[in-house]
Write a protein that holds these residues in place. Structure first.
Motif, PDB file in Angstrom:
ATOM      1  N   HIS A  81       0.806  -1.228   0.000  1.00  0.00           N
ATOM      2  CA  HIS A  81       0.000   0.000   0.000  1.00  0.00           C
ATOM      3  C   HIS A  81       0.834   1.271   0.000  1.00  0.00           C
ATOM      4  O   HIS A  81       0.442   2.268  -0.598  1.00  0.00           O
ATOM      5  N   VAL A  82       1.981   1.234   0.668  1.00  0.00           N
ATOM      6  CA  VAL A  82       2.785   2.459   0.718  1.00  0.00           C
ATOM      7  C   VAL A  82       3.208   2.902  -0.698  1.00  0.00           C
ATOM      8  O   VAL A  82       2.891   4.021  -1.105  1.00  0.00           O
ATOM      9  N   PRO A  83       3.856   2.064  -1.498  1.00  0.00           N
ATOM     10  CA  PRO A  83       4.213   2.546  -2.845  1.00  0.00           C
ATOM     11  C   PRO A  83       2.990   2.804  -3.734  1.00  0.00           C
ATOM     12  O   PRO A  83       2.973   3.769  -4.502  1.00  0.00           O
ATOM     13  N   LEU A  84       1.965   1.979  -3.613  1.00  0.00           N
ATOM     14  CA  LEU A  84       0.808   2.129  -4.516  1.00  0.00           C
ATOM     15  C   LEU A  84      -0.029   3.368  -4.198  1.00  0.00           C
ATOM     16  O   LEU A  84      -0.714   3.904  -5.072  1.00  0.00           O
ATOM     17  N   LEU A  85       0.029   3.841  -2.952  1.00  0.00           N
ATOM     18  CA  LEU A  85      -0.754   5.032  -2.599  1.00  0.00           C
ATOM     19  C   LEU A  85       0.049   6.320  -2.754  1.00  0.00           C
ATOM     20  O   LEU A  85      -0.501   7.416  -2.657  1.00  0.00           O
ATOM     21  N   VAL A  86       1.332   6.181  -3.020  1.00  0.00           N
ATOM     22  CA  VAL A  86       2.168   7.348  -3.282  1.00  0.00           C
ATOM     23  C   VAL A  86       2.259   7.574  -4.794  1.00  0.00           C
ATOM     24  O   VAL A  86       2.256   8.705  -5.270  1.00  0.00           O
TER      25      VAL A  86
END
Ligand code: AAT
Length: 295
Positions: A81-86
């Protein structure tokens, strides 16, 4: 190893079975085993599945903990989620390793992802997940998932330029087949197959493990990408219970521009991830900052 125990509810109460992961020559972690479910020697590693009383089902590779029912969500939610939401619009995602399917499951919760490709070296890991970890294998069976069995290093080398928006390196420890996934050459190739503004997120071991050269791996990442950040989280079944990942990109900051609308939807159905955790995961203790000071 066997140990005698008096308080077991096993069929044979006097003979308890324990699993022990040796982190190094000095430190280990143990679980009481309820039942051994699966053991196979693949061309790459020994794959075991057992049922523990404390952490539910556990998958180990060469005796090292890969995931447990009880805490797999921490690792899989954070690495995804961290890379995909950035990233402003992640449409194509590559997962290297991650044959259990947990990362794919989380990646595919994002509707904007059109295809998630998994490149896992060991078909036996995928088989074990399908047979024993239905909650993880939903990722493997997802209609937008594409499974490739092969070496991640070769897969990246053979992929065309600008093919993926996000690359997630969900790899084993830097021993055996996992070694190449921590090298500078590999990260350069990862950069080549990323679209402009692309992000790589890589499993980076426990900051407490002094035998893992974190500074070297971050140096390798930094050679390929202009900005590199360390992210931390708590995973009780992994060595020291405290884990880290490396976030690298040429243009994205890891938390200044989170896509809040998408993030709110994701956090609602997550067990670990939320927007506060996303931001705080990049706050590092001084001993870890110190390790990375020259990177
Ligand atoms: N998501 C669970 C966590 C893992 S599993 C890492 C996977 O990487 C394993 O299934 C392993 O077979 C695969 N792998 C190792 N080397 C390669 C390679 N060269 N190419 C593709 N896949 C590979 C990670 C656990 C973190 C460590 C905990 N101590």
């Amino acid at each position: 190893p066997y140990a005698l125990g008096a308080d077991s509810d096993n069929a044979s109460p006097s003979l308890d079975l324990w699993y022990q992961e040796r982190h190094n020559d000095e430190i280990s972690f143990g679980l009481h085993v309820k039942k051994t479910l699966h053991t196979v020697q693949s061309p790459f590693q020994r794959v075991d599945v057992f049922e523990s009383t404390g952490f539910g089902r556990v998958l180990t590779l060469d005796g090292l903990m890969m995931c447990s029912d009880r805490d797999e969500f921490v690792y899989h939610e954070m690495i995804s989620h961290v890379p995909l939401l950035v990233h402003p619009n992640p449409r194509r995602v590559l997962v290297i390793g991650g044959g259990d399917g947990g990362t794919l499951r989380e990646v595919l919760r994002h509707d904007c992802v059109e295809e998630a490709v998994l490149c896992e070296i060991d078909g036996e890991v995928v088989e074990a997940a399908r047979q024993f970890f239905p909650a993880l294998a939903v990722g493997l069976n997802h209609p937008r998932a594409k499974i490739h069995i092969g070496d991640g290093v070769e897969f990246v080398k053979n992929s065309p330029k600008g093919e993926f928006d996000v690359v997630i390196v969900d790899s084993t420890d830097p021993i055996g087949p996992g070694v190449g996934l921590f090298s500078g050459e590999f990260y350069n190739e990862v950069k080549r197959i990323l679209t402009p503004g692309g992000i790589v997120m890589a499993q980076c071991e426990s900051p407490w493990e002094n035998k893992f050269d974190l500074a070297k791996v971050y140096g390798n990442l930094k050679h390929a990408f202009s900005s590199v950040y360390s992210m931390v989280g708590t995973i009780p079944s992994y060595p020291y219970g405290y884990w880290s990942w490396g976030f690298a990109s040429d243009s994205q900051h890891p938390f200044e521009k989170i896509d809040l609308d998408r993030a709110k939807a994701i956090e609602k159905a997550s067990k670990y991830y939320n927007i506060d955790i996303h931001r705080s995961a990049f706050a590092l203790p001084n001993f870890l900052r110190q390790k990375l000071v020259n990177v």
